[in-house]
Design an enzyme around this catalytic site. Structure first.
Site, PDB file in Angstrom:
ATOM      1  N   ASP A 158      14.700  -8.889   6.138  1.00 54.14           N
ATOM      2  CA  ASP A 158      14.601  -8.125   4.805  1.00 54.14           C
ATOM      3  C   ASP A 158      15.348  -6.877   5.277  1.00 54.14           C
ATOM      4  O   ASP A 158      15.167  -5.754   5.175  1.00 54.14           O
ATOM      5  CB  ASP A 158      13.363  -7.723   4.519  1.00 54.14           C
ATOM      6  CG  ASP A 158      13.076  -7.334   3.333  1.00 54.14           C
ATOM      7  OD1 ASP A 158      14.142  -7.232   2.423  1.00 54.14           O
ATOM      8  OD2 ASP A 158      12.153  -6.442   2.702  1.00 54.14           O
ATOM      9  N   GLY A 167       0.888  -1.345   0.065  1.00 50.73           N
ATOM     10  CA  GLY A 167       0.029  -0.073  -0.178  1.00 50.73           C
ATOM     11  C   GLY A 167       0.808   1.348   0.008  1.00 50.73           C
ATOM     12  O   GLY A 167       2.054   1.278  -0.585  1.00 50.73           O
ATOM     13  N   LYS A 199       1.089   4.034   7.684  1.00 50.90           N
ATOM     14  CA  LYS A 199       1.134   3.037   6.501  1.00 50.90           C
ATOM     15  C   LYS A 199      -0.532   2.502   6.352  1.00 50.90           C
ATOM     16  O   LYS A 199      -1.023   2.129   7.151  1.00 50.90           O
ATOM     17  CB  LYS A 199       2.007   1.862   6.954  1.00 50.90           C
ATOM     18  CG  LYS A 199       2.045   0.715   5.984  1.00 50.90           C
ATOM     19  CD  LYS A 199       2.901  -0.373   6.481  1.00 50.90           C
ATOM     20  CE  LYS A 199       4.375  -0.117   6.670  1.00 50.90           C
ATOM     21  NZ  LYS A 199       5.034  -1.301   6.971  1.00 50.90           N
TER      22      LYS A 199
END
Length: 682
Positions: free
Chosen positions: A486, A375, A391
């Protein structure tokens, strides 16, 4: 027959290329170009005559060839072979492609796509051409009567290392080739489609010699008849002994078939045994009086059967025990995760949608900070003047929902000055609210030429130290042991004082109890920052994060991206790890430092940071330091501290994406930062 030898450059042993026909343009991929059959004499191999009107390469013929080449990979991927045609009259083109019989569907597709890209720009003026790669072959012509090209388009490559017993080698070679040719021309016993007209095998020519076993491979184009396949193989089998007797192996190939022989393995040895021939229908064995030798043979076979059954039962028992342990471990992990999710709402600050709409001017485009697969992120300001980052989950992103749920569980429990703080959540539209980082991400600050000038050495070492302390908290000091999975510059944000804060815990994984390693079926993360044991085997541990940290350290020192190739003076295009390792090995580490620092840095600290970065990117996870060791090495200004010597980094190579035509090796790489989760880009 005239021959023109040339040496091919390759990581493997040097190969000598012998051209056996006219009109052949040799390249690293093994490309041969020619005209229609009969235009030259293969026995004398004179220069080709000028094309006649019926062989002139028209633009329509070339367009048909390129269109068929573009469609070939997907047409051939499922079965391993395809023969396509397009056009009419003299402009009609015929294109074929075949993958080596031991290739999977995905390998076949990938290899053909690389071959077509390489082959499409060659032989533009030819009416017939062929390109041979290690695991695939592509040809085109102006007729489907392809047998006439076998003498025109031929190629032999051989290994210049000598064998220990040339006479025995040649005898064994012909025996093995005869056996393989019978299997190939016979269709290989009716196996899977991609294994048709393909066979492998091995034979010992020098017992006791470590290189005394030869490994052979044969394959024919599958649009040939058995007789045509046999004839093609009989043409190329004598080529290697004729030109290259006494050498350790090589490749012989023409328009319709090829063979390879080596003294080392290069295919799955399970392919060596040909499939058993089916028993004739209605055949029934009759009892007869057996001899003592036959009885002894039956006893030996019975003993072998008993041994095989015992080993199989033992293996099955061990497998059952391992599976039971794995299931038990997974139940424990699920229980821990359930407890985390049940307690995720403890202490959570819930913010209404109206408040966030007002803070972001109804999510105005002017307040948009960024966008990802999950998003968008917007800047906002609350009534008390506090700046926030919101977010917002996309309505059609199922992957983003799972990641945000995981981030909500973890970020609510993780509190550290080097982690981005979660301020609240809105359940009406699935919104997460974070503290606002005015200096954006490390990715932007480090790789933007103007902003990089603001990152002096003091700020860079502060960023490195802050990331290390954030990892130390995640790995050892927090209530949960968390593996980020990540970690990359775009997931490290900088506050107003340029202090780093690790963000984006959507892909993170929490370990339970004393767990130190886990196996995941779907590795997720970003190419270029994933450790080798995680990217290829799915092994998740704290050392996976340390590998990503090492990459970031080297990027901060050099100002270069890891997943982008770069040019060094008087050298080929290389990736960052190869570049830094070569300079480190040569004792010229100062040459890798970011030029934007303009020499204003202490050489000892730079050397220490490069040292730490190389220690973290070693291939062996156990050789990498953990976060506590890194923090100690960064904080220690004493020269008495002993740091072990790093080994060559994982993924250390030159020229990305170059395929070696003999070994089929392709250097991995990515030109962008793409996080991978269940085969969908984030």
């Amino acid at each position: 027959m005239p021959a023109m030898p040339s040496v091919m450059s390759s990581p493997a042993p040097a190969l000598v290329l012998l051209l056996l026909a006219a009109s052949i343009a040799a390249s690293h991929a093994g490309v041969a170009c020619g005209d229609s059959p009969g235009s030259t004499s293969p026995s004398r191999a004179p220069a080709p005559s000028p094309p006649t009107s019926n062989t002139t390469n028209s633009s329509a013929f070339r367009a048909n060839v390129l269109a068929l080449l573009n469609a070939l990979p997907h047409a051939a991927a499922s079965s391993g072979f395809a023969s396509l045609s397009s056009g009419a009259g003299g402009d009609r083109a015929f294109v074929r492609g075949i993958c080596r019989g031991d290739s999977t569907q995905s390998e076949c597709l990938a290899n053909l796509e690389v071959a077509v890209r390489d082959f499409g720009g060659r032989c533009a003026s030819s009416r017939s051409a062929a390109a041979w790669y290690d695991k695939c072959c592509v040809t085109y012509a102006d007729t489907n009567a392809s047998v006439g090209y076998e003498d025109l388009l031929q190629e032999v490559l051989f290994d210049r290392n000598k064998v220990s017993d040339p006479d025995s080698y040649d005898r064994t070679y012909y025996e093995l080739m005869k056996s393989l040719a019978a299997r190939v021309a016979g269709g290989a016993g009716g196996g899977p489609a991609r294994m048709s007209m393909f066979a492998t095998g091995q034979a010992v020519y020098a017992p006791g010699d470590p290189k005394g076993t030869m490994y052979g491979l044969m394959q024919c184009m599958r649009d040939l008849s058995a007789a045509e396949c046999g004839r093609c193989l009989r043409l190329i089998v004598p080529k290697l002994p004729t030109c290259c007797s006494g050498y350790q192996g090589g490749v012989a190939r023409n328009f319709n078939c090829h063979l390879r022989i080596q003294v080392y393995t290069y295919y799955d040895l399970a392919l060596n045994a040909p499939p058993p021939a089916p028993a004739p229908p209605g055949s029934v064995p009759f009892p007869s009086q057996s001899s003592p030798d036959e009885r002894r043979g039956r006893r030996r076979r019975l003993q072998h059967v008993i041994l095989v059954v015992a080993i199989s039962v033992g293996t099955l028992f061990v497998l059952v025990v391992v599976l039971a342990c794995v299931r038990r471990q997974r139940r424990r992990i699920k229980q821990v995760n359930k407890e985390h999710q049940d307690n995720a709402g403890e202490g959570m600050n819930y913010i209404s949608l109206q408040v966030l709409r007002a803070a972001t001017s109804n999510f105005s485009i002017s307040n948009k900070l960024g966008e990802g697969g999950y998003g968008e992120v917007f800047k906002g300001e609350l009534r008390d003047g506090k700046e926030i980052a919101v977010k917002r989950l996309s309505a059609n992103s199922t992957q983003g929902f799972n990641e945000l749920k995981n981030e909500l569980v973890l970020a609510n429990k993780l509190k550290h000055k080097n982690l981005v703080q979660l301020l609240g959540v809105c359940l009406q539209e699935k919104l997460l609210v974070y503290e606002y980082m005015p200096n954006g991400s490390l990715d932007t600050a480090l790789f933007d030429p103007e902003k990089a000038n603001q990152l002096d050495w003091t700020k860079r070492t502060g960023i490195i130290s802050g990331i290390a302390r954030g990892l130390l908290y995640l790995h050892e000091d927090s209530r949960l042991k968390v593996i980020h999975r990540d970690l990359k510059p775009s997931n490290v944000l900088l506050d107003v004082d340029m202090n780093p804060k690790i963000s984006d815990f959507g892909l993170s994984r929490a370990f339970g109890g004393d767990q130190s390693i886990d196996i995941t079926k779907r590795p997720v993360g970003t190419l270029g920052y994933m450790s080798p044991e995680y990217a290829y085997c799915g092994q998740v541990s704290t050392k996976s994060d340390m590998y990503s940290f090492g990459i970031i350290v080297l990027e901060i020192v050099t100002g270069r991206r890891n997943n982008r190739s770069l040019e060094d003076n008087n050298s080929a295009s290389r990736f960052l790890l190869s570049y830094v390792w070569d300079k480190w090995s040569a004792g010229t580490t100062h040459e890798v430092v970011d030029p934007s620092l303009r020499g204003r840095y202490p050489e000892g600290e730079v050397l220490r940071c490069v040292w730490i970065g190389l220690l973290c990117v070693q291939e062996d996870p156990s050789a990498r330091p953990d976060a506590a060791e890194v923090v100690l090495m960064l904080d220690s200004h004493s020269t008495s501290i002993t740091m072990r010597t790093p080994s060559r980094p994982a993924f250390c190579f030159t020229q990305p994406g170059v395929v070696n035509p003999v070994l089929g090796y392709s250097a991995p790489g990515s030109n962008n930062e793409v996080s991978i989760s269940d085969l969908q880009p984030r």
